[in-house]
Scaffold this motif. Structure first.
Motif, PDB file in Angstrom:
ATOM      1  N   ASP A 190       0.916  -1.186  -0.194  1.00 48.66           N
ATOM      2  CA  ASP A 190      -0.020   0.069  -0.007  1.00 48.66           C
ATOM      3  C   ASP A 190       1.071   1.082   0.039  1.00 48.66           C
ATOM      4  O   ASP A 190       0.514   2.115  -0.774  1.00 48.66           O
ATOM      5  CB  ASP A 190      -0.967   0.224   1.276  1.00 48.66           C
ATOM      6  N   PHE A 191       1.954   1.413   0.806  1.00 54.22           N
ATOM      7  CA  PHE A 191       2.698   2.519   0.843  1.00 54.22           C
ATOM      8  C   PHE A 191       3.621   2.637  -0.316  1.00 54.22           C
ATOM      9  O   PHE A 191       3.887   3.918  -0.741  1.00 54.22           O
ATOM     10  CB  PHE A 191       3.399   2.489   2.568  1.00 54.22           C
ATOM     11  N   GLN A 192       4.265   1.594  -0.844  1.00 50.07           N
ATOM     12  CA  GLN A 192       4.820   1.579  -2.026  1.00 50.07           C
ATOM     13  C   GLN A 192       4.016   2.019  -3.003  1.00 50.07           C
ATOM     14  O   GLN A 192       4.753   2.850  -3.926  1.00 50.07           O
ATOM     15  CB  GLN A 192       5.631   0.404  -2.264  1.00 50.07           C
ATOM     16  N   LEU A 193       2.847   1.490  -3.289  1.00 47.90           N
ATOM     17  CA  LEU A 193       2.080   2.114  -4.227  1.00 47.90           C
ATOM     18  C   LEU A 193       1.819   3.371  -4.298  1.00 47.90           C
ATOM     19  O   LEU A 193       2.157   4.004  -5.212  1.00 47.90           O
ATOM     20  CB  LEU A 193       0.753   1.294  -4.252  1.00 47.90           C
TER      21      LEU A 193
ATOM     22  N   THR B 156      -6.760   2.183   1.097  1.00 48.99           N
ATOM     23  CA  THR B 156      -5.814   2.228  -0.217  1.00 48.99           C
ATOM     24  C   THR B 156      -6.916   1.759  -1.271  1.00 48.99           C
ATOM     25  O   THR B 156      -6.444   2.499  -2.501  1.00 48.99           O
ATOM     26  CB  THR B 156      -4.944   0.819  -0.064  1.00 48.99           C
ATOM     27  N   THR B 157      -7.668   1.187  -1.130  1.00 48.73           N
ATOM     28  CA  THR B 157      -8.808   0.753  -2.277  1.00 48.73           C
ATOM     29  C   THR B 157      -9.532   2.306  -2.666  1.00 48.73           C
ATOM     30  O   THR B 157      -9.696   2.310  -3.916  1.00 48.73           O
ATOM     31  CB  THR B 157      -9.982  -0.129  -1.772  1.00 48.73           C
ATOM     32  N   LEU B 158      -9.873   3.033  -1.603  1.00 49.73           N
ATOM     33  CA  LEU B 158     -10.614   4.326  -1.852  1.00 49.73           C
ATOM     34  C   LEU B 158      -9.716   5.128  -2.792  1.00 49.73           C
ATOM     35  O   LEU B 158     -10.113   6.045  -3.391  1.00 49.73           O
ATOM     36  CB  LEU B 158     -11.315   4.874  -0.660  1.00 49.73           C
TER      37      LEU B 158
ATOM     38  N   LEU C 118      -5.398   1.266 -11.032  1.00 48.10           N
ATOM     39  CA  LEU C 118      -5.496  -0.404 -11.001  1.00 48.10           C
ATOM     40  C   LEU C 118      -4.638  -0.824  -9.892  1.00 48.10           C
ATOM     41  O   LEU C 118      -5.366  -1.729  -9.102  1.00 48.10           O
ATOM     42  CB  LEU C 118      -5.076  -0.936 -12.410  1.00 48.10           C
ATOM     43  N   PRO C 119      -3.565  -0.384  -9.485  1.00 50.51           N
ATOM     44  CA  PRO C 119      -2.808  -1.067  -8.166  1.00 50.51           C
ATOM     45  C   PRO C 119      -3.464  -1.026  -7.007  1.00 50.51           C
ATOM     46  O   PRO C 119      -3.769  -1.781  -6.067  1.00 50.51           O
ATOM     47  CB  PRO C 119      -1.430  -0.331  -8.155  1.00 50.51           C
ATOM     48  N   PHE C 120      -4.033   0.203  -6.772  1.00 48.03           N
ATOM     49  CA  PHE C 120      -4.978   0.620  -5.740  1.00 48.03           C
ATOM     50  C   PHE C 120      -6.258  -0.240  -5.574  1.00 48.03           C
ATOM     51  O   PHE C 120      -6.388  -0.831  -4.243  1.00 48.03           O
ATOM     52  CB  PHE C 120      -5.139   1.956  -5.598  1.00 48.03           C
ATOM     53  N   LEU C 121      -6.851  -0.407  -6.503  1.00 46.09           N
ATOM     54  CA  LEU C 121      -8.052  -1.366  -6.576  1.00 46.09           C
ATOM     55  C   LEU C 121      -7.644  -3.026  -6.222  1.00 46.09           C
ATOM     56  O   LEU C 121      -8.487  -3.318  -5.560  1.00 46.09           O
ATOM     57  CB  LEU C 121      -8.738  -1.119  -7.740  1.00 46.09           C
ATOM     58  N   LEU C 122      -6.485  -3.264  -6.772  1.00 44.09           N
ATOM     59  CA  LEU C 122      -6.295  -4.688  -6.482  1.00 44.09           C
ATOM     60  C   LEU C 122      -5.955  -4.917  -5.075  1.00 44.09           C
ATOM     61  O   LEU C 122      -5.957  -6.221  -4.718  1.00 44.09           O
ATOM     62  CB  LEU C 122      -5.052  -5.052  -7.292  1.00 44.09           C
TER      63      LEU C 122
ATOM     64  N   VAL D  22      -8.315  -7.100  -2.817  1.00 47.01           N
ATOM     65  CA  VAL D  22      -8.589  -8.716  -2.819  1.00 47.01           C
ATOM     66  C   VAL D  22      -7.448  -9.176  -1.998  1.00 47.01           C
ATOM     67  O   VAL D  22      -7.945 -10.073  -0.922  1.00 47.01           O
ATOM     68  CB  VAL D  22      -8.142  -9.252  -4.134  1.00 47.01           C
ATOM     69  N   LEU D  23      -6.410  -8.551  -1.791  1.00 49.11           N
ATOM     70  CA  LEU D  23      -5.313  -9.032  -0.468  1.00 49.11           C
ATOM     71  C   LEU D  23      -5.774  -8.804   0.696  1.00 49.11           C
ATOM     72  O   LEU D  23      -5.644  -9.559   1.562  1.00 49.11           O
ATOM     73  CB  LEU D  23      -4.072  -8.245  -0.955  1.00 49.11           C
ATOM     74  N   MET D  24      -6.473  -7.446   0.908  1.00 46.24           N
ATOM     75  CA  MET D  24      -7.152  -7.216   2.251  1.00 46.24           C
ATOM     76  C   MET D  24      -8.191  -8.227   2.689  1.00 46.24           C
ATOM     77  O   MET D  24      -7.921  -8.961   3.654  1.00 46.24           O
ATOM     78  CB  MET D  24      -7.887  -6.009   2.131  1.00 46.24           C
TER      79      MET D  24
END
Length: 459
Positions: free
Chosen positions: A38-41, A109-111, A201-205, A208-210
């Protein structure tokens, strides 16, 4: 008020199997991977696109500074999260806190991935970005501390460094996943596609990991060290007044409650400084600096982080094993001294204008000055603190170190390089950060093999 504490009153520690240890290890690895992903994204987005889509009405240099400052505000929220969740984790247990932190990180992160841009709603866009960054940081402030404490308290004493290093491997995995996603986006999308929708896209993905991480933690047992603490009754830690009333001269309760705190904390803060500062420079600032100032492909710095993270799958457990064999202090002294020695040569490679030089310099700096130190930090900081305040002190040491080094560092580096129009301040900062940790390691005791159930700090 409880007048005494007996074995019958305390909740007995349930037996832990190899499967329980494996579940704890995967849970700690995955949660930390998610935090760092999340933080690296965010940090990569701040360096590559956020200055254009959230701060478009300023010069490129000022936009980069503003984006890095927005990245840094999350560390203020991390400090608040460290205090709140750290105290909760020391009082009611590690596992319950880790449910909450994963939800906060994943949701925020998703938001970020659905935020409107400056072009759509003006100044409200960066304001919403900062708000979500604060929520993300509040949850993350205790995630890695909780995972670190949980794994250290689960691990067999003779393999504690190796098992605890899996937390660091989680940071490496998250960095690799985020950098890999950004590398794919930069390689496959045009500039217009990246700025219009690709960055989302990376934030929305991460959603699933959460969900997977939350499911995994449902079956996780509490730390055996927490359950065996002499001040824990029926799964909840006694208040300070209750411990004082129950303590007798010379017993474990008296030793834990009467020790003056502070020395172990400041040593841990110094140990944290080198890794945190080097990480902010190598993994955050240099990505934007290279893309903005050097005549290399825009994907080169993100590719370098990917390759460095891949090598880290060897570096992290190797350092953990060496720490179990030779002790924590010797490894700290060797790695920080090496980082200080190679700081200027590494920056010469990175600024050479050669893609190969950028790759080699960043891979070397990342593994020696960041990942190797993180592997040691995971176990050493847990061993420095007593079990009654381990979660809180460890979280605070990590987050205060993060604010002083990782958050402020990229902003300071951006300012100094803009003023001097040169790269040497980056190398000088790497040397200073590493020497602070070197001195702290010299002053710290050797903690390998320490009994983690003890309530008092190592010093």
């Amino acid at each position: 008020m409880k007048d005494s504490v007996t074995a019958a009153q305390r909740t007995p520690s349930a037996e832990r199997t190899t499967r329980d240890l494996a579940r704890a290890a995967v849970s700690g690895w995955l949660g930390t991977a998610m935090e760092f992903m999340d933080f690296q994204l965010y940090s990569l987005a701040a360096a590559i696109v956020f200055n254009k889509i959230f701060f478009p009405d300023v010069s490129p240099a000022i936009g980069l500074i503003a984006a890095m400052a927005t990245y840094g505000v999350g560390y203020v929220a991390r400090l608040a999260g460290a205090v709140y969740f750290g105290r909760m984790g020391d009082r009611i247990g590690r596992k319950k806190v880790l449910y909450l932190t994963i939800l906060l990180m994943g949701a925020s992160t998703t938001l970020i991935g659905v935020l409107p841009t400056y072009a759509s709603i003006g100044i409200l866009a960066p304001m919403l970005l900062v708000a979500l960054r604060l929520v993300q940081g509040f949850g993350a402030g205790a995630e890695i501390a909780g995972a670190t404490v949980l794994l250290a308290e689960y691990a067999p004493v003779q393999r504690r460094g190796l098992v605890s290093s899996l937390v660091s491997l989680g940071t490496n995995s998250g960095t690799l996943a985020a950098s890999g996603l950004w590398a794919v986006l930069l390689a496959t999308l045009s500039e217009d596609q990246l700025l219009s929708w690709g960055w989302r896209l990376p934030f929305l993905l991460s959603f699933v990991l959460m969900l997977f991480a939350f499911w995994l933690r449902r079956g996780l047992k509490e730390s055996p060290v927490f359950e065996e603490r002499p001040d824990v009754v029926d799964g909840v830690a006694m208040a300070k007044e209750e411990v004082i009333a129950a303590a007798h001269e010379g017993d474990v309760l008296a030793a834990g409650i009467r020790q003056r705190k502070g020395k172990a904390f400041f040593l841990a803060l110094g140990l944290r400084f080198g890794q945190a500062g080097n990480s902010g420079l190598m993994q955050t600032f240099l990505v934007g600096y290279i893309a903005t100032n050097l005549a290399v492909g825009r994907s080169v710095p993100t590719d370098a982080i990917v390759y460095g993270s891949l090598l880290g799958f060897v570096t992290v457990p190797l350092v953990g094993q060496l720490g179990d064999r030779f002790g924590r202090r010797a490894l700290y002294l060797a790695l920080t001294a090496l980082t200080a020695v190679v700081a200027f040569p590494v920056m010469l490679l990175i600024t050479s204008g050669s893609s190969a030089g950028v790759m080699l310099g960043m891979v070397l700096g990342l593994n020696v000055g960041v990942l190797g130190l993180f592997s040691l930090e995971s176990v050493t900081m847990a061993e420095l603190f007593g079990s009654r305040t381990r979660f809180t002190q460890l979280a605070l040491a990590k987050e205060i170190g993060g604010i002083l080094a990782t958050a402020i560092g990229p902003v300071l580096a951006a300012t100094l390089t803009a003023v001097t129009d040169n790269w040497w301040p980056i190398a000088a900062m790497l040397v200073v950060y590493s020497l602070i940790t070197f001195v702290s390691a010299l002053l710290a005791p050797e903690t390998r093999g320490r009994d983690l159930v003890r309530l008092e700090d190592a010093v």
